[in-house]
Design an enzyme around this catalytic site. Sequence first.
Site, PDB file in Angstrom:
ATOM      1  N   GLU A  92       0.820  -1.206   0.000  1.00 38.53           N
ATOM      2  CA  GLU A  92       0.000   0.000   0.000  1.00 38.53           C
ATOM      3  C   GLU A  92       0.854   1.257   0.000  1.00 38.53           C
ATOM      4  OE1 GLU A  92      -3.352  -1.779   3.015  1.00 38.53           O
ATOM      5  OE2 GLU A  92      -2.373   0.118   3.437  1.00 38.53           O
ATOM      6  N   CYS A 105       2.622   8.477   1.645  1.00 36.80           N
ATOM      7  CA  CYS A 105       2.982   7.506   2.679  1.00 36.80           C
ATOM      8  C   CYS A 105       3.453   6.226   1.988  1.00 36.80           C
ATOM      9  CB  CYS A 105       1.773   7.240   3.574  1.00 36.80           C
ATOM     10  SG  CYS A 105       2.078   5.973   4.825  1.00 36.80           S
ATOM     11  N   CYS A 112       4.791  -7.284   7.638  1.00 44.08           N
ATOM     12  CA  CYS A 112       5.617  -6.668   8.681  1.00 44.08           C
ATOM     13  C   CYS A 112       5.867  -7.685   9.775  1.00 44.08           C
ATOM     14  CB  CYS A 112       4.893  -5.451   9.261  1.00 44.08           C
ATOM     15  SG  CYS A 112       5.888  -4.524  10.450  1.00 44.08           S
ATOM     16  N   CYS A 116       2.390  -5.136  15.683  1.00 43.73           N
ATOM     17  CA  CYS A 116       1.759  -4.283  16.693  1.00 43.73           C
ATOM     18  C   CYS A 116       0.298  -4.697  16.812  1.00 43.73           C
ATOM     19  CB  CYS A 116       1.856  -2.817  16.280  1.00 43.73           C
ATOM     20  SG  CYS A 116       3.562  -2.231  16.278  1.00 43.73           S
ATOM     21  N   CYS A 119      -2.352  -2.952  14.504  1.00 43.16           N
ATOM     22  CA  CYS A 119      -2.026  -2.641  13.110  1.00 43.16           C
ATOM     23  C   CYS A 119      -2.304  -3.831  12.206  1.00 43.16           C
ATOM     24  CB  CYS A 119      -0.561  -2.235  13.016  1.00 43.16           C
ATOM     25  SG  CYS A 119      -0.007  -1.844  11.343  1.00 43.16           S
ATOM     26  N   CYS A 336      -2.460   1.666   8.196  1.00 46.02           N
ATOM     27  CA  CYS A 336      -1.550   0.674   7.627  1.00 46.02           C
ATOM     28  C   CYS A 336      -2.163  -0.691   7.405  1.00 46.02           C
ATOM     29  CB  CYS A 336      -0.375   0.466   8.566  1.00 46.02           C
ATOM     30  SG  CYS A 336       0.631   1.894   8.654  1.00 46.02           S
TER      31      CYS A 336
HETATM   32  N1  SAH Z   1       6.989   0.021  11.608  1.00 50.15           N
HETATM   33  C1  SAH Z   1       7.059   1.451  11.590  1.00 50.15           C
HETATM   34  C2  SAH Z   1       6.383   2.043  10.381  1.00 50.15           C
HETATM   35  C3  SAH Z   1       4.901   1.769  10.308  1.00 50.15           C
HETATM   36  S1  SAH Z   1       4.066   3.226  10.659  1.00 50.15           S
HETATM   37  C4  SAH Z   1       6.462   2.015  12.869  1.00 50.15           C
HETATM   38  O1  SAH Z   1       5.798   1.280  13.590  1.00 50.15           O
HETATM   39  O2  SAH Z   1       6.692   3.176  13.164  1.00 50.15           O
HETATM   40  C5  SAH Z   1       3.245   2.843  12.117  1.00 50.15           C
HETATM   41  C6  SAH Z   1       2.245   3.921  12.365  1.00 50.15           C
HETATM   42  O3  SAH Z   1       1.057   3.632  11.642  1.00 50.15           O
HETATM   43  C7  SAH Z   1       1.833   3.983  13.799  1.00 50.15           C
HETATM   44  O4  SAH Z   1       2.688   4.769  14.566  1.00 50.15           O
HETATM   45  C8  SAH Z   1       0.489   4.617  13.656  1.00 50.15           C
HETATM   46  O5  SAH Z   1       0.690   5.992  13.558  1.00 50.15           O
HETATM   47  C9  SAH Z   1      -0.043   4.155  12.318  1.00 50.15           C
HETATM   48  N2  SAH Z   1      -1.121   3.134  12.384  1.00 50.15           N
HETATM   49  C10 SAH Z   1      -1.078   1.847  12.017  1.00 50.15           C
HETATM   50  N3  SAH Z   1      -2.268   1.248  12.203  1.00 50.15           N
HETATM   51  C11 SAH Z   1      -3.089   2.188  12.688  1.00 50.15           C
HETATM   52  C12 SAH Z   1      -4.459   2.203  13.052  1.00 50.15           C
HETATM   53  N4  SAH Z   1      -5.230   1.113  12.978  1.00 50.15           N
HETATM   54  N5  SAH Z   1      -4.979   3.383  13.495  1.00 50.15           N
HETATM   55  C13 SAH Z   1      -4.195   4.486  13.579  1.00 50.15           C
HETATM   56  N6  SAH Z   1      -2.916   4.530  13.231  1.00 50.15           N
HETATM   57  C14 SAH Z   1      -2.356   3.409  12.800  1.00 50.15           C
END
Ligand code: SAH
Length: 349
Positions: A92, A105, A112, A116, A119, A336
């Site tokens: 994406e 972005c 990944c 998390c 995510c 994400c």
């Molecule tokens: N692995 C790296 C890059 C991914 S960006 C990292 O973790 O920083 C990760 C960011 O995506 C998170 O900090 C958050 O800002 C955003 N993100 C991912 N899933 C999300 C969700 N369901 N709702 C809001 N923000 C989300």
Amino acid sequence: MTPRITELTRESAAELAAKSGVPAYRAKQLLAWVFGRGVLDPSRWTDLPSGFKDAVGAAYATGDPAVTAVETDPGSTTEKFLLDVGGAETVEAVLIMEGDRSTVCLSTQVGCPVKCGFCASGLFGLKRNLTRGEILDQYLAIRNRAAALGRPVTNVVVMGMGEPMLNLGNLLPALATMNDPDGCGLGARHITVSTVGVAKGVERFTEEPRQYTLAFSLHAPDDALRGEIVPFPAAMSCAEIVDAAHRYLRAKGREVTFEYVLLDEVNCRPSHARALAELLRGVRGTVNVIPFNEVPEQPFRRPSDRVIDAFSDDLRARGLKVTVRKRKGHDIAAACGQLRLREKSKPAP
Ligand code: SAH
């Protein structure tokens, strides 16, 4: 397999020029077409001799990146792209339009490994690293789209799928091309890389002389809670992240950003605000409060606006710099991994 034209480098362009018997400045012209103008089709390289174009066409797979899906939110502020990266895999990339800003972005990995809890990117684990060219393909595809909308791209955030610090070998060369005046020419300060904090990578990123912006996905004020939300053994501790933020400021004179996704009942009680202010006391940086974008597969909920405001106001009152991310792309699942997730769950045609 023939490499994509976006894998072209200054060196390989110079080599091709030499092999084709054309003067060295032709290599520079070629780079300007590819990265400066994002024109990836040799028939449109009007000022290049045909012998040279043929040689480039034989060495590289030319043509636009394979965009398989585009979704636009009803307010037309966010457009989401799925790029086919072969092997039935997609990544994406997102265009976010806000006032005068147009932000791209980018993803760095297919899937990944970090997983998390909130995510969607990690749901299927890590498939592989993206190459430099695949990262640049995302950028060029979206930049071309943005240009067609009359919106020059002003910023890049590496906050798509994947953990950037685990793919610096390809990401740094891609960013260098984005940044170079004879590449895409985007200012380094307009490029932000986000990480959960992987010590070796952050160290290397800090030593890199370009003035990129660094963002840490913190999400919790202490290691116990952070370990539940970011269950990645190699992730740095809260204290290590604070140290790294100080080092980044010393090395580059740049303040860092701390991303903090608000998960209802999990990390945004008054006690969490207090602990976060304590952790970040004396650190030069901004907390970016990000209300959770709900993913059906995940157990978390977005807190109410009242909780979001109270948490951010509390941090401000405790002396932190705080920004709250606006709701963006919610309707097209722009957090994400969400669009890819949905495409993956569709029945096969
Ligand atoms: N692995 C790296 C890059 C991914 S960006 C990292 O973790 O920083 C990760 C960011 O995506 C998170 O900090 C958050 O800002 C955003 N993100 C991912 N899933 C999300 C969700 N369901 N709702 C809001 N923000 C989300």
